[in-house]
Design a protein around this motif. Structure first.
Motif, PDB file in Angstrom:
ATOM      1  N   LEU A 197       0.722  -1.312   0.080  1.00 24.66           N
ATOM      2  CA  LEU A 197      -0.052   0.187   0.167  1.00 24.66           C
ATOM      3  C   LEU A 197       0.830   1.351   0.106  1.00 24.66           C
ATOM      4  N   ALA A 198       0.635   1.969  -0.761  1.00 25.21           N
ATOM      5  CA  ALA A 198       1.333   3.375  -0.987  1.00 25.21           C
ATOM      6  C   ALA A 198       0.638   4.767  -0.840  1.00 25.21           C
ATOM      7  N   LYS A 199       0.776   5.560  -0.129  1.00 21.79           N
ATOM      8  CA  LYS A 199      -0.128   6.792   0.463  1.00 21.79           C
ATOM      9  C   LYS A 199       0.509   7.690  -0.200  1.00 21.79           C
ATOM     10  N   PHE A 200      -0.106   8.616  -0.883  1.00 24.28           N
ATOM     11  CA  PHE A 200       0.802   9.876  -1.474  1.00 24.28           C
ATOM     12  C   PHE A 200      -0.179  11.019  -0.807  1.00 24.28           C
ATOM     13  N   ASP A 201       0.801  11.792   0.247  1.00 23.27           N
ATOM     14  CA  ASP A 201       0.074  13.194   0.479  1.00 23.27           C
ATOM     15  C   ASP A 201       0.233  14.063  -0.554  1.00 23.27           C
ATOM     16  N   ILE A 202      -0.865  14.833  -1.043  1.00 21.79           N
ATOM     17  CA  ILE A 202      -0.898  15.742  -2.163  1.00 21.79           C
ATOM     18  C   ILE A 202      -0.049  17.058  -1.541  1.00 21.79           C
ATOM     19  N   GLU A 203      -0.315  17.348  -0.606  1.00 18.21           N
ATOM     20  CA  GLU A 203       0.084  18.743  -0.083  1.00 18.21           C
ATOM     21  C   GLU A 203       1.520  18.613   0.104  1.00 18.21           C
ATOM     22  N   THR A 204       2.084  17.743   0.716  1.00 14.63           N
ATOM     23  CA  THR A 204       3.522  17.588   1.078  1.00 14.63           C
ATOM     24  C   THR A 204       4.292  17.015  -0.097  1.00 14.63           C
ATOM     25  N   LYS A 205       3.581  16.351  -1.133  1.00 11.56           N
ATOM     26  CA  LYS A 205       4.158  15.585  -2.236  1.00 11.56           C
ATOM     27  C   LYS A 205       4.934  14.377  -1.731  1.00 11.56           C
ATOM     28  N   SER A 206       4.547  13.571  -0.818  1.00  8.67           N
ATOM     29  CA  SER A 206       5.373  12.380  -0.213  1.00  8.67           C
ATOM     30  C   SER A 206       4.810  11.282  -0.135  1.00  8.67           C
ATOM     31  N   TRP A 207       5.564  10.192  -0.278  1.00 10.28           N
ATOM     32  CA  TRP A 207       4.940   8.881  -0.564  1.00 10.28           C
ATOM     33  C   TRP A 207       5.492   8.092   0.957  1.00 10.28           C
ATOM     34  N   GLU A 208       4.440   7.463   1.364  1.00  8.14           N
ATOM     35  CA  GLU A 208       4.676   6.711   2.530  1.00  8.14           C
ATOM     36  C   GLU A 208       4.195   5.072   2.064  1.00  8.14           C
ATOM     37  N   LYS A 209       4.895   4.061   2.104  1.00  6.14           N
ATOM     38  CA  LYS A 209       4.781   2.651   1.381  1.00  6.14           C
ATOM     39  C   LYS A 209       4.829   1.747   2.652  1.00  6.14           C
ATOM     40  N   LYS A 210       3.936   0.474   2.600  1.00  5.35           N
ATOM     41  CA  LYS A 210       4.029  -0.292   3.555  1.00  5.35           C
ATOM     42  C   LYS A 210       3.621  -1.630   3.012  1.00  5.35           C
ATOM     43  N   SER A 211       4.180  -2.719   3.553  1.00  6.47           N
ATOM     44  CA  SER A 211       4.079  -3.955   2.966  1.00  6.47           C
ATOM     45  C   SER A 211       2.557  -4.387   3.807  1.00  6.47           C
ATOM     46  N   LEU A 212       1.970  -5.382   2.897  1.00  9.42           N
ATOM     47  CA  LEU A 212       0.667  -5.939   3.415  1.00  9.42           C
ATOM     48  C   LEU A 212       0.871  -7.410   3.441  1.00  9.42           C
ATOM     49  N   PRO A 213       0.057  -8.006   4.370  1.00 12.83           N
ATOM     50  CA  PRO A 213       0.101  -9.510   4.612  1.00 12.83           C
ATOM     51  C   PRO A 213      -0.368 -10.300   3.397  1.00 12.83           C
ATOM     52  N   SER A 214      -0.075 -11.512   3.414  1.00 10.40           N
ATOM     53  CA  SER A 214      -0.325 -12.374   2.154  1.00 10.40           C
ATOM     54  C   SER A 214      -1.976 -12.244   1.914  1.00 10.40           C
ATOM     55  N   MET A 215      -2.086 -11.944   0.660  1.00 12.06           N
ATOM     56  CA  MET A 215      -3.439 -12.031   0.068  1.00 12.06           C
ATOM     57  C   MET A 215      -3.705 -12.481  -1.333  1.00 12.06           C
ATOM     58  N   GLU A 216      -4.809 -12.860  -1.654  1.00  8.77           N
ATOM     59  CA  GLU A 216      -5.207 -13.444  -2.777  1.00  8.77           C
ATOM     60  C   GLU A 216      -5.799 -12.461  -3.816  1.00  8.77           C
ATOM     61  N   LYS A 217      -5.180 -11.732  -4.582  1.00 11.74           N
ATOM     62  CA  LYS A 217      -5.706 -10.660  -5.408  1.00 11.74           C
ATOM     63  C   LYS A 217      -6.641  -9.752  -4.709  1.00 11.74           C
ATOM     64  N   PRO A 218      -6.164  -8.861  -3.802  1.00 11.93           N
ATOM     65  CA  PRO A 218      -6.806  -7.989  -2.950  1.00 11.93           C
ATOM     66  C   PRO A 218      -7.440  -6.798  -4.006  1.00 11.93           C
ATOM     67  N   GLY A 219      -8.401  -6.157  -3.472  1.00 11.03           N
ATOM     68  CA  GLY A 219      -9.178  -5.150  -4.247  1.00 11.03           C
ATOM     69  C   GLY A 219      -9.809  -4.355  -3.102  1.00 11.03           C
ATOM     70  N   TRP A 220     -10.080  -3.036  -3.262  1.00  9.38           N
ATOM     71  CA  TRP A 220     -10.884  -1.843  -2.579  1.00  9.38           C
ATOM     72  C   TRP A 220     -12.265  -2.336  -2.341  1.00  9.38           C
ATOM     73  N   PHE A 221     -12.779  -2.434  -1.343  1.00  9.00           N
ATOM     74  CA  PHE A 221     -14.247  -2.639  -0.850  1.00  9.00           C
ATOM     75  C   PHE A 221     -14.717  -1.544  -0.039  1.00  9.00           C
ATOM     76  N   LEU A 222     -15.831  -0.524  -0.366  1.00 11.08           N
ATOM     77  CA  LEU A 222     -16.364   0.323   0.576  1.00 11.08           C
ATOM     78  C   LEU A 222     -17.774  -0.188   0.468  1.00 11.08           C
TER      79      LEU A 222
END
Length: 357
Positions: free
Chosen positions: A327-352
């Motif tokens: 997962l990579a998060k981009f802060d538009i105001e500071t123009k900075s990336w924050e990246k972190k690993s995710l646990p093992s998953m099978e083809k994950p996708g966003w769900f709201l």
């Protein structure tokens, strides 16, 4: 229950000892129960809140969840009926049994409903995993397909792209749930970014950089919009506006914060991409070339003006290719990336769970 209890006590402005002297937890007034349920910081807590007792269940409808970050949806095993939802806030999995998903491929990103297809694409539907509601869709003569609007679009339509395995021509389809057939057009779309919005398909070609606005019923190209200054990686609708997201994929390796956002200023027969420096109180969630936006409020206010990108790495090992997700998060105001690993998953996708955010 600790988080739920804390939310209850904060809502009523009492200490636990004072609250215990006042009344039993199960006897909270309906208005108070609803207030508490809307202050829960995560969907996992919302689900647990609903199963405490009948009173709490009735005052926390799934149609009105608290403001939250989406879950990542995956399966516990291929094509079984157990779906796993990964909470970004808690960094934990929640497992639900959804019989309707058995034997189907689930595709997103999704809001409220998940687009589901069997392997032959002969059975298409939308599934709400929290209510088990099924919305059947007409069959279509393709070997593969995927949604190009996130579940039910704001005007009530579902848009898909599909095709035959051996054909270079793809099919764009549009229908309203309850109709018996798709409105289709055929076009060469390999490698293109696609989105449906307000009666038009917008097709971006990375090869030429142009964006075609196409009438969904006639297939006529209304206009070809000139290329933006940089190559687009994603098209997403946000508050009725069409945004194009551009980044250098190497930024996830060398942390180079090169990400640009363009808004499509479009009028019939005219259009241009305009770079913007902020998306205000919106949050974008991107998966591949698609995504959706929600408004930052309540417990997720701090995430405003940010982009969350679900990415993957392929590692070649002696026994085959292994895919890991991050997962990579981009802060538009500071123009900075924050990246972190995710646990093992099978083809994950966003769900709201609720698209009315």
């Amino acid at each position: 229950m600790d988080c739920i209890a804390t939310s209850v006590l904060n809502a009523v402005s009492l200490s636990k000892e004072e609250f215990d002297r006042e009344r039993e937890w199960s006897e909270l007034l309906p208005d108070m129960l609803h207030l508490v349920s809307t202050r829960l910081p995560d969907l996992c807590d919302f689900v647990r809140f609903r199963v405490v007792c009948k009173n709490w269940h009735s005052e926390a409808p799934v149609s009105d969840p608290p403001p939250q970050l989406p879950w990542l949806l995956t399966r516990s095993a291929a094509f079984d009926n157990h779906l796993q939802f990964y909470s970004l806030s808690h960094e934990k999995f929640q497992t639900l049994s959804v019989t309707e998903s058995q034997g189907k491929e689930l595709m997103g990103p999704s809001q409220k409903y998940i687009f589901a297809s069997n392997q032959a694409c002969s059975s298409l539907m939308l599934i709400n995993p929290l209510t088990s509601e099924e919305v059947p869709l007409p069959s279509i003569d393709v070997d593969w397909c995927f949604p190009i609007s996130t579940s039910l679009n704001c005007d009530g339509y579902v848009a898909i792209c599909g095709g035959k395995t051996e054909s270079k021509i793809q099919m764009l389809g549009l229908c309203h749930p309850g109709e018996d057939k798709w409105v289709t057009i055929r076009k060469a779309l390999e490698g293109c970014l696609m989105i449906y919005s307000k009666g038009l398909y917008f097709i971006y070609s990375p090869e030429t950089g142009t964006t075609e606005a196409i009438d969904v019923t006639s297939g006529v190209v209304i206009t070809a919009i000139p290329p933006p200054p940089t190559k687009l990686n994603c098209l997403v609708e946000s508050c009725g506006e069409l945004l194009g997201i551009s980044w250098d994929r190497r930024s996830f390796i060398n942390q180079d914060p090169d990400c640009k956002i363009y808004r499509l200023d479009y009028e019939e027969k005219f259009g241009k991409w305009v770079q913007i420096s902020s998306i205000g109180d919106q949050i974008l969630f991107i998966d591949g070339g698609q995504g959706f936006s929600i408004r930052a409020r309540g417990s997720i206010e701090l995430e405003r003006n940010c982009i969350f990108y679900l990415g993957s790495h392929e590692l070649i090992k002696f026994y085959g290719v292994t895919t890991t997700y991050y997962l990579a998060k981009f802060d538009i105001e500071t123009k900075s990336w924050e990246k972190k690993s995710l646990p093992s998953m099978e083809k994950p996708g966003w769900f709201l769970p609720n698209h009315d955010q």
